[in-house]
Write a protein that holds these residues in place. Structure first.
Motif, PDB file in Angstrom:
ATOM      1  N   LYS A 110       0.857  -1.181   0.000  1.00  0.00           N
ATOM      2  CA  LYS A 110       0.000   0.000   0.000  1.00  0.00           C
ATOM      3  C   LYS A 110       0.899   1.239   0.000  1.00  0.00           C
ATOM      4  O   LYS A 110       2.042   1.184   0.474  1.00  0.00           O
ATOM      5  CB  LYS A 110      -0.873   0.032   1.261  1.00  0.00           C
ATOM      6  N   PRO A 111       0.403   2.372  -0.484  1.00  0.00           N
ATOM      7  CA  PRO A 111       1.240   3.582  -0.531  1.00  0.00           C
ATOM      8  C   PRO A 111       1.790   3.997   0.829  1.00  0.00           C
ATOM      9  O   PRO A 111       2.892   4.540   0.905  1.00  0.00           O
ATOM     10  CB  PRO A 111       0.299   4.649  -1.092  1.00  0.00           C
ATOM     11  N   ASP A 112       1.018   3.752   1.905  1.00  0.00           N
ATOM     12  CA  ASP A 112       1.447   4.236   3.222  1.00  0.00           C
ATOM     13  C   ASP A 112       2.016   3.143   4.127  1.00  0.00           C
ATOM     14  O   ASP A 112       2.267   3.386   5.314  1.00  0.00           O
ATOM     15  CB  ASP A 112       0.292   4.940   3.928  1.00  0.00           C
ATOM     16  N   THR A 113       2.247   1.928   3.608  1.00  0.00           N
ATOM     17  CA  THR A 113       2.801   0.856   4.433  1.00  0.00           C
ATOM     18  C   THR A 113       4.216   1.204   4.892  1.00  0.00           C
ATOM     19  O   THR A 113       5.053   1.638   4.098  1.00  0.00           O
ATOM     20  CB  THR A 113       2.837  -0.480   3.666  1.00  0.00           C
ATOM     21  N   LEU A 114       4.465   1.016   6.189  1.00  0.00           N
ATOM     22  CA  LEU A 114       5.806   1.198   6.732  1.00  0.00           C
ATOM     23  C   LEU A 114       6.551  -0.136   6.649  1.00  0.00           C
ATOM     24  O   LEU A 114       5.951  -1.200   6.824  1.00  0.00           O
ATOM     25  CB  LEU A 114       5.752   1.651   8.188  1.00  0.00           C
ATOM     26  N   LEU A 115       7.856  -0.071   6.419  1.00  0.00           N
ATOM     27  CA  LEU A 115       8.690  -1.262   6.349  1.00  0.00           C
ATOM     28  C   LEU A 115       9.697  -1.260   7.490  1.00  0.00           C
ATOM     29  O   LEU A 115      10.253  -0.222   7.848  1.00  0.00           O
ATOM     30  CB  LEU A 115       9.437  -1.319   5.016  1.00  0.00           C
ATOM     31  N   ALA A 116       9.935  -2.444   8.047  1.00  0.00           N
ATOM     32  CA  ALA A 116      10.917  -2.574   9.122  1.00  0.00           C
ATOM     33  C   ALA A 116      11.679  -3.877   8.954  1.00  0.00           C
ATOM     34  O   ALA A 116      11.157  -4.857   8.415  1.00  0.00           O
ATOM     35  CB  ALA A 116      10.232  -2.540  10.491  1.00  0.00           C
TER      36      ALA A 116
END
Length: 292
Positions: A110-116
């Motif tokens: 998704k455009p606003d997904t954060l990755l870690a």
């Protein structure tokens, strides 16, 4: 700041299942992914076992355990992870494997997904550079075992923006964790200090200064460590210890971080510690027995 409601975890091993466990207990809906359904199911079974242990020790009640387990679902395809609010990679400590995971995930985000990444040693900046959103990428280094250990190291890459950092800190605290900020240097804080100590203990064994039992007893009783360094290496996994030492040695170009040849030999033999049944101790009997 992103409002996190769903968390995707890639990797259903010891670390990934532990992260899924605490996220579910924290009230998040969790999607757990691995290379096969069998490995996902094994991870969920391990979570159920560990939740039951917490109930037996009166850490949580049965209702909380049941609710947490119900929040975890199997994600057989990586596409499902891409639709979460926060995707956490918890695969083996290998940079190319981790980069490949983020590349495969990218088309489904998704455009606003954060990755870690839960990496314990690898550059967050380099991992972030393989994605389309380095500003929304951060290191969340949980300690093992995740349900018991209170610390989460938070590591910003060079491009990580302030909202991502603030969201990560708030997320970790929502799980009941305490955060420690580390700069993006090889192995960060905990493993920069801890893993060279384990490597030095292996050198102490290699050079014949003491036996496995003598070294571990000396550090437990002489330094008040809860676990001896060789036993701890077995618990972490000697392959992981070697990977971290190699990251330090290559990243800092200092001979003091050279992996002990005996550590290399054990990994070559497949004696990786507790998870394979043999390391500096043999775990195949009722009581662990030193292998040297």
């Amino acid at each position: 700041m992103v409002d996190i409601k769903t968390v995707g975890v890639i990797g259903a091993g010891q670390m990934g299942s532990g992260i899924a466990h605490v996220c579910a207990l924290g009230g998040y809906d969790v999607r757990l992914h691995d290379v096969s359904r069998e490995r996902i199911d094994a991870g969920i079974a391990l979570i159920g076992k560990n939740l039951a242990r917490q109930v037996s020790r009166n850490i949580i009640d049965q209702a909380a355990a049941d609710a947490a387990l119900a929040r975890i679902s199997a994600a057989e395809n990586v596409e499902a992870i891409g639709q979460t609010d926060l995707a956490i990679e918890a695969a083996t400590e290998n940079e190319e494997v981790k980069k490949a995971i983020f590349r495969s995930l990218q088309p489904h985000l998704k455009p606003d997904t954060l990755l870690a990444s839960n990496t314990s040693s690898i550059s967050i900046t380099r991992l972030a550079s393989t994605t389309d959103r380095p500003e929304r990428f951060i290191g969340l280094h949980f300690m093992n075992p995740v349900p018991l250990m209170k610390l989460v190291e938070i590591i910003r890459g060079i491009a990580t923006d302030v909202p991502t950092y603030e969201t990560a800190v708030a997320f970790a605290k929502s799980l009941g964790k305490i955060t420690s900020n580390a700069e993006d240097f090889p192995a960060f804080i905990v493993n920069r200090v801890l893993v060279p100590m384990i490597n030095e203990a292996i050198y102490t064994l290699y050079e014949g200064v003491g036996t496995v039992e003598a070294i571990d007893t000396a550090m437990k009783l002489g330094a008040n460590h809860p676990m001896g360094p060789l036993e701890l290496g077995d618990f972490i996994g000697l392959d992981t210890v070697l990977s971290i030492m190699n990251v330090l040695y290559e990243g800092l170009a200092d001979s003091k971080y050279r992996p002990c040849p005996l550590l290399v030999k054990y990994v070559e033999a497949g004696w990786l510690g507790k998870k394979t049944g043999r390391g500096f101790y043999d775990y195949r009997g009722e009581v662990p027995v030193p292998t040297r």
